[in-house]
Design an enzyme around this catalytic site. Structure first.
Site, PDB file in Angstrom:
ATOM      1  N   GLU A  43      74.880 -20.427 -32.935  1.00  0.00           N
ATOM      2  CA  GLU A  43      76.305 -20.523 -33.275  1.00  0.00           C
ATOM      3  C   GLU A  43      76.522 -21.622 -34.323  1.00  0.00           C
ATOM      4  OE1 GLU A  43      80.470 -21.446 -30.805  1.00  0.00           O
ATOM      5  OE2 GLU A  43      78.540 -22.145 -30.045  1.00  0.00           O
ATOM      6  N   LYS A 123      85.266 -15.187 -32.234  1.00  0.00           N
ATOM      7  CA  LYS A 123      85.074 -15.643 -30.861  1.00  0.00           C
ATOM      8  C   LYS A 123      86.383 -15.578 -30.071  1.00  0.00           C
ATOM      9  CE  LYS A 123      83.231 -19.746 -28.428  1.00  0.00           C
ATOM     10  NZ  LYS A 123      82.722 -21.123 -28.682  1.00  0.00           N
ATOM     11  N   CYS A 157      78.710 -17.829 -27.576  1.00  0.00           N
ATOM     12  CA  CYS A 157      78.647 -18.984 -26.677  1.00  0.00           C
ATOM     13  C   CYS A 157      79.491 -18.836 -25.405  1.00  0.00           C
ATOM     14  CB  CYS A 157      79.014 -20.250 -27.457  1.00  0.00           C
ATOM     15  SG  CYS A 157      78.398 -21.785 -26.697  1.00  0.00           S
TER      16      CYS A 157
END
Length: 279
Positions: A43, A123, A157
């Site tokens: 990431e 995200k 993540c």
């Protein structure tokens, strides 16, 4: 393509130093030429998990994505990861008579192919404990990527903690990728949930994390790994080391197992509703 070779690239990240991180990435891509169809990065691979969005954010036409697209073509390999992205949004003034450009920042995952295709995912689950919610805008749409006969879901993540968002409805994807900056104190969670996502979704799962310390002195020890659809560990980079691991994934074996053990047919149906997004 029945067989897909995936390389996981576990690296340290130079804090907020795009050029150094790109230089080091190119050196590693040289060693992977011809060895894989996909290479997966951590990431925010080019900056680290920084909240300094005003300084670091780029549009999709910026140097980072433009350079990676060139390298994907040059090395004949798809490249996946995430970076800090900026989009200019037009917003109205209070009297609606004027408008101005207001930037929105995203932790944006990318999947760039040798053929020039580019896929992006913003995200969804922002890490509020690290103040990500104060600096970034959450995404609201999953992107399933078609690549060489495979379907791939790319997440970021903290998304790993939310199984509904990754649920594999009717075998919609074959490979689930997580790119991360996942720190040492919560490493056990990373290991357990990667394996769980493989088992519950009957899918290959790839997770790539960084090593080293970031600019806030948070430590990372890696744990980058690939799991089979049975939850078996297929490849792993040693902890606290920069390195790569490459493994061939077989689509026919996955499909045969899904036919033999069709638990996906008994999955519960559901709808996700959050803010202005639904699925």
């Amino acid at each position: 393509m029945n067989r897909l070779r995936v390389s996981i690239l576990q690296t340290d990240i130079a804090w907020e130093n795009k050029q150094d991180n790109l230089r080091r990435l190119r050196e590693k891509l040289e060693t992977l030429r011809g060895a894989a169809e996909i290479v997966v990065l951590p990431e925010t691979f080019s900056t680290g998990f920084s909240m300094n969005t005003d300084k670091l954010a780029e549009p999709v036409t910026g140097d980072t994505i433009t350079t990676l697209r060139q390298w994907a073509s040059e090395y004949r390999i798809a490249i996946a990861g995430s970076y800090i992205s900026r989009e200019e949004n037009s917003v109205s003034s209070e009297d609606n008579s004027l408008s101005r450009e207001h930037p929105a920042y995203y932790n944006r995952a990318f999947f760039l192919t040798p053929e020039g295709e580019a896929y992006f995912y913003d995200k969804r689950h922002l890490f509020r404990m690290g103040n990500e919610t104060e600096h970034f805008t959450a995404g609201n749409r999953r992107t399933v990527i078609p690549y060489r006969g495979w379907n791939i879901l790319l997440l970021v993540c903290y998304d790993l903690r939310f199984p509904v968002w990754s649920r594999n409805v009717n075998n919609g994807y074959d490979l689930l990728i997580y790119v991360a900056n996942w720190p040492v104190p919560r490493r056990k969670v990373w290991d357990i949930l990667l394996q769980a996502r493989a088992l519950e979704n009957i899918s290959y799962v790839c997770g790539v994390n960084r090593v080293g310390k970031d600019g806030n002195r948070f430590p990372y020890d890696g744990g980058s790994a690939i799991y089979s659809y049975k939850g078996e560990l297929m490849a792993q980079v040693p902890d606290n080391e920069e390195g790569t691991a490459t493994v061939p994934l077989e689509l026919s074996a996955l499909q045969a197992f899904r036919n033999k053990f069709p638990a996906w047919k008994d999955a519960d149906s559901f709808t996700i509703v959050s803010g202005n997004s639904s699925r």
